[in-house]
Design an enzyme around this catalytic site. Structure first.
Site, PDB file in Angstrom:
ATOM      1  N   VAL A 122       0.845  -1.201   0.000  1.00 33.19           N
ATOM      2  CA  VAL A 122       0.000   0.000   0.000  1.00 33.19           C
ATOM      3  C   VAL A 122       0.878   1.248   0.000  1.00 33.19           C
ATOM      4  CG1 VAL A 122      -2.046  -1.025   1.076  1.00 33.19           C
ATOM      5  CG2 VAL A 122      -0.181  -0.169   2.530  1.00 33.19           C
ATOM      6  N   ARG A 167       4.144   2.426  -2.515  1.00 28.10           N
ATOM      7  CA  ARG A 167       4.298   2.880  -3.889  1.00 28.10           C
ATOM      8  C   ARG A 167       4.593   1.672  -4.762  1.00 28.10           C
ATOM      9  NH1 ARG A 167       1.786   6.572  -3.000  1.00 28.10           N
ATOM     10  NH2 ARG A 167       2.222   8.798  -3.203  1.00 28.10           N
ATOM     11  N   ASP A 207      -2.182  -2.630  -4.075  1.00 26.92           N
ATOM     12  CA  ASP A 207      -3.076  -1.492  -4.276  1.00 26.92           C
ATOM     13  C   ASP A 207      -2.400  -0.411  -5.101  1.00 26.92           C
ATOM     14  OD1 ASP A 207      -5.599  -0.097  -3.685  1.00 26.92           O
ATOM     15  OD2 ASP A 207      -4.336   1.284  -2.537  1.00 26.92           O
ATOM     16  N   GLU A 230       0.098   3.022 -13.551  1.00 23.36           N
ATOM     17  CA  GLU A 230      -1.311   3.184 -13.169  1.00 23.36           C
ATOM     18  C   GLU A 230      -2.021   4.117 -14.141  1.00 23.36           C
ATOM     19  OE1 GLU A 230      -1.740   4.364  -9.093  1.00 23.36           O
ATOM     20  OE2 GLU A 230      -0.482   2.749  -8.334  1.00 23.36           O
ATOM     21  N   HIS A 245      -5.615   1.425  -6.435  1.00 23.50           N
ATOM     22  CA  HIS A 245      -5.060   2.527  -5.653  1.00 23.50           C
ATOM     23  C   HIS A 245      -6.169   3.232  -4.870  1.00 23.50           C
ATOM     24  CE1 HIS A 245      -1.423   5.463  -5.563  1.00 23.50           C
ATOM     25  NE2 HIS A 245      -2.054   5.469  -4.402  1.00 23.50           N
ATOM     26  N   SER A 290      -6.868   2.262  -1.314  1.00 20.97           N
ATOM     27  CA  SER A 290      -6.839   1.870   0.097  1.00 20.97           C
ATOM     28  C   SER A 290      -7.054   3.039   1.045  1.00 20.97           C
ATOM     29  CB  SER A 290      -5.517   1.175   0.430  1.00 20.97           C
ATOM     30  OG  SER A 290      -4.408   2.021   0.201  1.00 20.97           O
TER      31      SER A 290
END
Length: 317
Positions: free
Chosen positions: A224, A226, A250, A255, A274, A276
């Site tokens: 969680v 990077r 996550d 991305e 992404h 969380s």
């Protein structure tokens, strides 16, 4: 003579921030990435609301006129830091404190879901299949949390409430926190290995073939922090060869995660977009935090959440 209002430049994203208390107190200019470079020199303050953009790194004006203060609506600052910004006298602040407990709850939810085998329960329900089985008890298991900032500490507190024995690893060892030299030993004994560190030169790719090889076969890995903390090819190998029992990501190197990424189909991998730290009302909290910081800045008071631009995070933890 009417005092000149400071110019607040916002690198925008939808939905835009709510900054109502600043009405009439700042000259607000909004920009997209394409026009950022031409508008940066005229700004006193830059709010990086689009915290997924890398435009600041590409547009920073170097030695020319530039904002005196940059705030990013995110915990991480790797998306905006560049050598010119790091070397300047511009103050950088982040959204430290907004996401801590939300991310900790998300990690705890993953730990419980995996231990209690909830994904298979939902799959069996869809198939109308009655398959009795046993699940794991969370209390008494071990977790190694990598990253000793507010997010890592919140994860430790939350897992301890579930009865998990936790070890916290930071940049330097101190009371209650292990240093990097202890990492291999700790993850080799952990049932849950959780990455919550900032992205720096020291942490880039830290979870590689060696680290996944050190983990025990029953270990579950969570990132969680990077995406670049993880060598994704090494993780794919670890899952395919069953060096570890599973993982949850996550955050990712790229991305949004491309549709053709092999990560989608890896055995034992849970993919989330992404999210969380994004709970209901999080954008309003980010806007309110910036307004409070702006009021401190406008009053000449010292800012909080000031990032050490060399290290890439807020020191003091």
């Amino acid at each position: 003579m009417t005092p000149t209002r400071p110019t607040l430049l916002i690198l925008d994203a939808d939905p835009p921030p709510r900054l109502g208390r600043l009405t009439g107190r700042a000259r607000v200019v909004r920009t997209d990435a394409a026009h950022l470079a031409e508008r940066l020199p005229g700004a006193d303050v830059l709010l990086v609301w689009d915290f997924t953009s890398h435009a600041v790194r590409e547009a920073w004006p170097g030695d020319g006129p530039r904002p005196r203060w940059v705030h990013t609506a995110s915990a991480g600052v790797d998306h905006l830091m560049c050598p010119e910004l790091a070397a300047s006298d511009t103050v950088v602040t982040n959204a430290r404190g907004i996401f801590d407990q939300a991310i900790a709850e998300y990690v705890a939810a993953l730990v419980l879901a995996v231990a209690k085998d909830l994904p298979r329960t939902l799959e069996d329900q869809r198939e109308r299949a009655w398959r009795h089985r046993e699940s794991r008890r969370v209390a008494g298991t071990r977790a190694c949390v990598v990253g000793s900032g507010p997010i890592g500490r919140a994860i430790v507190r939350t897992l301890k409430a579930l009865g998990v024995t936790t070890a916290l690893v930071g940049r330097v060892p101190r009371t209650g926190i292990h240093g990097p030299a202890d990492l291999d030993r700790l993850i080799s004994r952990a049932d849950w290995v959780i990455a919550a560190a900032p992205l720096t030169e020291q942490t880039h790719g830290m979870f590689d073939t060696h680290r996944f090889g050190v983990m025990q076969p029953s270990a579950f890995f969570v990132n969680v922090g990077r995406g670049q903390l993880v060598d994704e090819d090494a993780l794919a190998q670890a899952l395919t060869r069953r060096w570890i029992s599973g993982a949850a990501l996550d955050v990712f190197t790229t991305e949004p995660l491309p549709e053709d990424s092999p990560l989608w189909g890896l055995p034992g991998l849970i993919v989330s977009p992404h999210m969380s730290g994004d709970t209901v009302g999080w954008r309003d909290e980010l806007g309110e935090q910036f307004v409070e910081l702006y009021e401190r800045w406008a009053a000449g008071r010292s800012l909080v959440n000031v990032v050490d631009k060399k290290r890439g995070y807020v020191p003091g933890h």
